[in-house]
Design a protein around this motif. Structure first.
Motif, mmCIF file in Angstrom:
data_model
loop_
_atom_site.group_PDB
_atom_site.id
_atom_site.type_symbol
_atom_site.label_atom_id
_atom_site.label_comp_id
_atom_site.label_asym_id
_atom_site.label_seq_id
_atom_site.Cartn_x
_atom_site.Cartn_y
_atom_site.Cartn_z
ATOM 1 N N TYR A 115 -102.783 -12.111 11.759
ATOM 2 C CA TYR A 115 -102.191 -11.455 10.613
ATOM 3 C C TYR A 115 -100.919 -10.772 11.084
ATOM 4 O O TYR A 115 -100.711 -10.566 12.282
ATOM 5 N N GLN A 130 -97.848 -7.586 9.903
ATOM 6 C CA GLN A 130 -97.434 -6.527 8.992
ATOM 7 C C GLN A 130 -96.014 -6.128 9.333
ATOM 8 O O GLN A 130 -95.741 -5.647 10.437
ATOM 9 N N LYS A 153 -94.479 -3.240 4.296
ATOM 10 C CA LYS A 153 -95.205 -4.299 3.607
ATOM 11 C C LYS A 153 -96.684 -4.275 3.989
ATOM 12 O O LYS A 153 -97.071 -3.688 4.988
ATOM 13 N N GLN A 154 -97.474 -4.946 3.173
ATOM 14 C CA GLN A 154 -98.897 -5.030 3.462
ATOM 15 C C GLN A 154 -99.167 -6.074 4.548
ATOM 16 O O GLN A 154 -98.369 -7.000 4.755
ATOM 17 N N ARG A 155 -100.285 -5.898 5.217
ATOM 18 C CA ARG A 155 -100.684 -6.878 6.213
ATOM 19 C C ARG A 155 -101.006 -8.182 5.505
ATOM 20 O O ARG A 155 -101.672 -8.187 4.470
ATOM 21 N N GLU A 156 -100.540 -9.293 6.064
ATOM 22 C CA GLU A 156 -100.766 -10.587 5.453
ATOM 23 C C GLU A 156 -101.329 -11.573 6.477
ATOM 24 O O GLU A 156 -101.060 -11.479 7.677
ATOM 25 N N TRP A 207 -110.406 -6.087 15.130
ATOM 26 C CA TRP A 207 -108.952 -6.220 15.185
ATOM 27 C C TRP A 207 -108.428 -5.839 16.558
ATOM 28 O O TRP A 207 -108.964 -4.941 17.210
#
Length: 123
Positions: A37, A39, A43-46, A113
């Motif tokens: 992922y 980030q 911005k949001q984590r994608e 994570w």
């Protein structure tokens, strides 16, 4: 739980390449999906890419054809080969290990994570 340690981030010019590595503290054979992922600031984590235990992979549209995820269960490591990097790929990249446990009351998702590794694409 599994501890994840990422490495391989850095500064690269547009069009360049980097390979990220994520090594787990124990076997990942029972981990359903290993993923990357990212980030970016503000911005949001994608999701970037996923590698399932059965060999299936998936990518977000913006990285298809440029990034490749691979999973080496024997080395307890997942890689993200990133080619043709663009300015918009700049972000902190996080490794994820997701395990789904099924019980009488339904599925339970366990996420671990890594601490993240910075990738900066700049001219």
């Amino acid at each position: 739980q599994v501890q994840l340690v990422e490495s391989g981030g850095g500064l690269v010019t547009p069009g360049g390449s980097l390979t990220l590595s994520c090594t787990a503290s124990r076997s990942i054979l029972s981990v359903n999906t290993m993923g990357w992922y990212r980030q970016a600031p503000g911005k949001q984590r994608e999701l970037v890419a996923l590698a399932a235990s059965g060999g299936w992979t998936n990518y977000t549209d913006s990285v298809k054809g440029r990034f490749t995820i691979s999973r080496d269960n024997a080395k307890k490591t997942v890689y993200l080969q990133m080619n043709d990097l663009k300015l918009e790929d700049t972000a902190v990249y996080y490794c994820n290990a997701r395990k789904v446990i099924y019980s009488d009351d339904g599925p339970h998702v366990l996420d671990d994570w890594g601490q993240g590794t910075q990738v900066t694409v700049s001219s």
